[in-house]
Design a protein around this motif. Structure first.
Motif, PDB file in Angstrom:
ATOM      1  N   HIS A 282      23.790 -12.001  -5.516  1.00  0.00           N
ATOM      2  CA  HIS A 282      22.452 -11.699  -6.043  1.00  0.00           C
ATOM      3  C   HIS A 282      22.347 -11.978  -7.540  1.00  0.00           C
ATOM      4  O   HIS A 282      21.279 -11.821  -8.122  1.00  0.00           O
ATOM      5  CB  HIS A 282      22.081 -10.235  -5.748  1.00  0.00           C
ATOM      6  N   GLU A 283      23.443 -12.391  -8.167  1.00  0.00           N
ATOM      7  CA  GLU A 283      23.411 -12.744  -9.590  1.00  0.00           C
ATOM      8  C   GLU A 283      23.620 -14.251  -9.784  1.00  0.00           C
ATOM      9  O   GLU A 283      24.290 -14.691 -10.718  1.00  0.00           O
ATOM     10  CB  GLU A 283      24.457 -11.948 -10.371  1.00  0.00           C
ATOM     11  N   GLY A 284      23.066 -15.013  -8.865  1.00  0.00           N
ATOM     12  CA  GLY A 284      23.154 -16.463  -9.000  1.00  0.00           C
ATOM     13  C   GLY A 284      22.181 -17.129  -8.049  1.00  0.00           C
ATOM     14  O   GLY A 284      21.588 -16.471  -7.176  1.00  0.00           O
ATOM     15  N   ALA A 285      21.983 -18.416  -8.237  1.00  0.00           N
ATOM     16  CA  ALA A 285      21.057 -19.170  -7.386  1.00  0.00           C
ATOM     17  C   ALA A 285      21.707 -20.488  -6.988  1.00  0.00           C
ATOM     18  O   ALA A 285      22.729 -20.892  -7.567  1.00  0.00           O
ATOM     19  CB  ALA A 285      19.761 -19.440  -8.150  1.00  0.00           C
ATOM     20  N   PHE A 286      21.106 -21.135  -6.000  1.00  0.00           N
ATOM     21  CA  PHE A 286      21.443 -22.523  -5.715  1.00  0.00           C
ATOM     22  C   PHE A 286      20.176 -23.338  -5.933  1.00  0.00           C
ATOM     23  O   PHE A 286      19.069 -22.872  -5.633  1.00  0.00           O
ATOM     24  CB  PHE A 286      21.951 -22.710  -4.282  1.00  0.00           C
TER      25      PHE A 286
ATOM     26  N   GLY B 172      14.780 -24.325  -6.305  1.00  0.00           N
ATOM     27  CA  GLY B 172      15.902 -23.389  -6.382  1.00  0.00           C
ATOM     28  C   GLY B 172      15.564 -22.052  -5.764  1.00  0.00           C
ATOM     29  O   GLY B 172      14.389 -21.690  -5.625  1.00  0.00           O
ATOM     30  N   MET B 173      16.601 -21.298  -5.414  1.00  0.00           N
ATOM     31  CA  MET B 173      16.401 -19.983  -4.776  1.00  0.00           C
ATOM     32  C   MET B 173      17.630 -19.117  -5.022  1.00  0.00           C
ATOM     33  O   MET B 173      18.760 -19.624  -5.065  1.00  0.00           O
ATOM     34  CB  MET B 173      16.219 -20.195  -3.269  1.00  0.00           C
ATOM     35  N   ARG B 174      17.401 -17.788  -5.168  1.00  0.00           N
ATOM     36  CA  ARG B 174      18.527 -16.877  -5.391  1.00  0.00           C
ATOM     37  C   ARG B 174      19.487 -16.973  -4.218  1.00  0.00           C
ATOM     38  O   ARG B 174      19.047 -17.062  -3.057  1.00  0.00           O
ATOM     39  CB  ARG B 174      17.994 -15.455  -5.550  1.00  0.00           C
TER      40      ARG B 174
ATOM     41  N   PHE C  11      24.346 -11.192 -15.392  1.00  0.00           N
ATOM     42  CA  PHE C  11      25.716 -10.770 -15.061  1.00  0.00           C
ATOM     43  C   PHE C  11      26.721 -11.255 -16.111  1.00  0.00           C
ATOM     44  O   PHE C  11      27.923 -11.136 -15.941  1.00  0.00           O
ATOM     45  CB  PHE C  11      26.104 -11.307 -13.674  1.00  0.00           C
ATOM     46  N   ALA C  12      26.213 -11.801 -17.222  1.00  0.00           N
ATOM     47  CA  ALA C  12      27.129 -12.319 -18.256  1.00  0.00           C
ATOM     48  C   ALA C  12      27.688 -11.158 -19.059  1.00  0.00           C
ATOM     49  O   ALA C  12      26.963 -10.527 -19.817  1.00  0.00           O
ATOM     50  CB  ALA C  12      26.378 -13.286 -19.172  1.00  0.00           C
TER      51      ALA C  12
END
Ligand SMILES: Cc1cc2nc3c(=O)[nH]c(=O)nc-3n(C[C@H](O)[C@H](O)[C@H](O)COP(=O)(O)OP(=O)(O)OC[C@H]3O[C@@H](n4cnc5c(N)ncnc54)[C@H](O)[C@@H]3O)c2cc1C
Length: 399
Positions: free
Chosen positions: A175-179, A224-226, A273-274
């Motif tokens: 949930h802290e990234g996307a494609f 793009g999407m989470r 999330f960094a």
């Protein structure tokens, strides 16, 4: 830097690595830039440079990009799920009011040439496979190559990052990234050729897409999407991309255009999330640190700016003779001050941008009010750090 210049090894020659290499070499550090590919090399991206990214390019001495390489844009064109259309000029207060799109194959080669010109040594075709740290320095293990010793290592190897993993930093939760995927088109005749266009198509939400103009009648088209939402939906991004390109608003823009090459995709880590970026003798920059705007997916500006922050922090560590995480701590103070609020705000805004009726209300409010438009362009340019009560009232009350 003092006479005993440190040897800084930089893994990855994308925007983060080349920016850090340029600033460090200019300060007199000995810099070795290790890149697994050979230039010119492609990088899957939307190719969009925000006003701040252009400002960073100027700081790096790459201000004048020829029109044959970069398409300059001065506005953002958007269509909301309910069909509210906006075209908002980028105000001059945002770094002169200009943004651009430039193929990464071109941009990254310009950036790495700049680093070499500044004095960095570039080693291409070198894949770093691991790092070991001891009291006297860092040892980088490279495939098909001699190990390299350095005083400090900068992990600029994108996502997923070998350096990040070797340093023991956690992977990004879903949930802290996307494609995101993108394809190039040629023979494109856009209705707004000096705009970056964003589309929120109702049937594709929470995915959203873009069309960015490129020189020579080409365009970068993507979606793009989470990552967790994509997994839960069971959908495949390339299939969503076909639906996106066939949707009426997008199909109209691409009428008569031809797709060039394949649809390509990649992971984007979110800045929200960094937090694992500083280690003894090591820093993480750019995507390896997770410096991507969760709402817009923009990461080039953060990659470039983190290079400047890392160079300043290394100079401080050299001055104090302390390469521990403590000695390199100025890096964290710099990026937290500049990036942190925006990352968290944009992570929250993401939820609003997934709700079609709310998005329509935001766009309608922006259509009515110059003040709301002003805030919306800050959000879409990645410059917003807060949302005013006036903005919220205009959206909620509809006036
Ligand atoms: C589809 C898509 C669209 C996007 N659109 C935009 C956009 O329009 N605007 C924007 O600002 N951002 C966009 N982004 C995000 C942007 O691409 C990244 O944030 C940016 O590239 C980060 O730069 P970087 O230097 O940190 O990493 P990268 O650009 O990924 O560079 C990392 C480098 O490290 C090298 N490398 C990797 N592993 C090793 C190794 N083990 N040894 C040696 N070298 C190694 C790689 O070959 C590469 O050259 C998009 C991303 C995607 C996936």
């Amino acid at each position: 830097m003092p006479p005993s210049s440190p040897h800084v090894a930089i893994v990855g020659a994308g925007p983060a690595g080349s920016s850090a290499a340029t600033f460090l070499a200019q300060q007199g550090a000995r810099v070795t830039l290790l890149e697994r590919n050979h230039f010119p090399r492609d990088k899957t991206c939307g190719d969009g440079c925000t006003p701040r990214a252009l400002w960073m390019l100027e700081r790096l001495g790459l201000g004048a990009l020829p029109g044959t390489e970069a398409a300059m844009v001065d506005s953002v064109y958007t269509i909301s799920p309910g069909g509210v259309v906006l075209e908002i000029g980028i105000p001059a207060r945002l770094f002169g009011g200009k943004a651009c799109a430039i193929p990464r194959q071109v941009l990254d080669e310009r950036l790495v040439q700049r680093a070499v010109q500044a004095g960095a040594e570039l080693r291409e075709g070198v894949r770093v496979e691991g790092i070991e740290r001891d009291a006297s320095g860092i040892l980088l293990r490279c495939r098909d190559g001699e190990p390299l010793r350095a005083d400090v290592v900068l992990g600029c190897d994108g996502s997923p990052s070998v350096v990040r993993r070797a340093l023991g930093a956690p992977d990004f939760p879903e949930h802290e990234g996307a494609f995101a995927v993108r394809a190039y088109y040629e023979n494109v005749q856009l209705s707004h050729p000096r705009s970056m266009a964003f589309f929120w198509e109702e049937e594709l939400l929470p995915a959203y897409g873009w069309i960015f103009p490129l020189p020579g009648g080409r365009a970068n088209v993507g979606l793009g999407m989470r990552a967790d939402q994509l997994a839960a939906s069971g959908a495949k991004l390339p299939e969503l991309m076909e639906k996106f390109c066939a949707s009426p608003n997008v199909a109209r823009e691409l009428a008569g255009a031809r797709r060039l090459g394949k649809v390509k995709g990649h992971h984007l880590p979110f800045g929200s999330f960094a937090r694992h970026t500083i280690f003894d003798r090591a820093l993480l920059l750019g995507d390896a640190a997770g410096f991507v705007n969760p709402l817009t997916g923009e990461g080039i500006e953060f990659a470039l700016e983190s290079g400047a922050f890392a160079a300043e922090a290394v100079a401080e560590a050299v001055a104090s003779g302390d390469f521990s995480a403590r000695g390199l701590g100025g890096y964290g103070r710099r990026w937290e001050t500049r990036f942190r609020t925006a990352f968290h705000l944009n992570r929250r805004l993401m939820r609003a941008f997934e709700r079609p009726r709310l998005l329509d209300r935001i766009f309608r409010a922006a259509d009515r009010s110059a003040r709301v438009r002003d805030e919306l362009i800050d959000i879409l340019s990645g410059e917003a750090t807060s949302i005013s009560w006036r903005f919220l009232a205009a959206v909620v009350l509809g006036r």
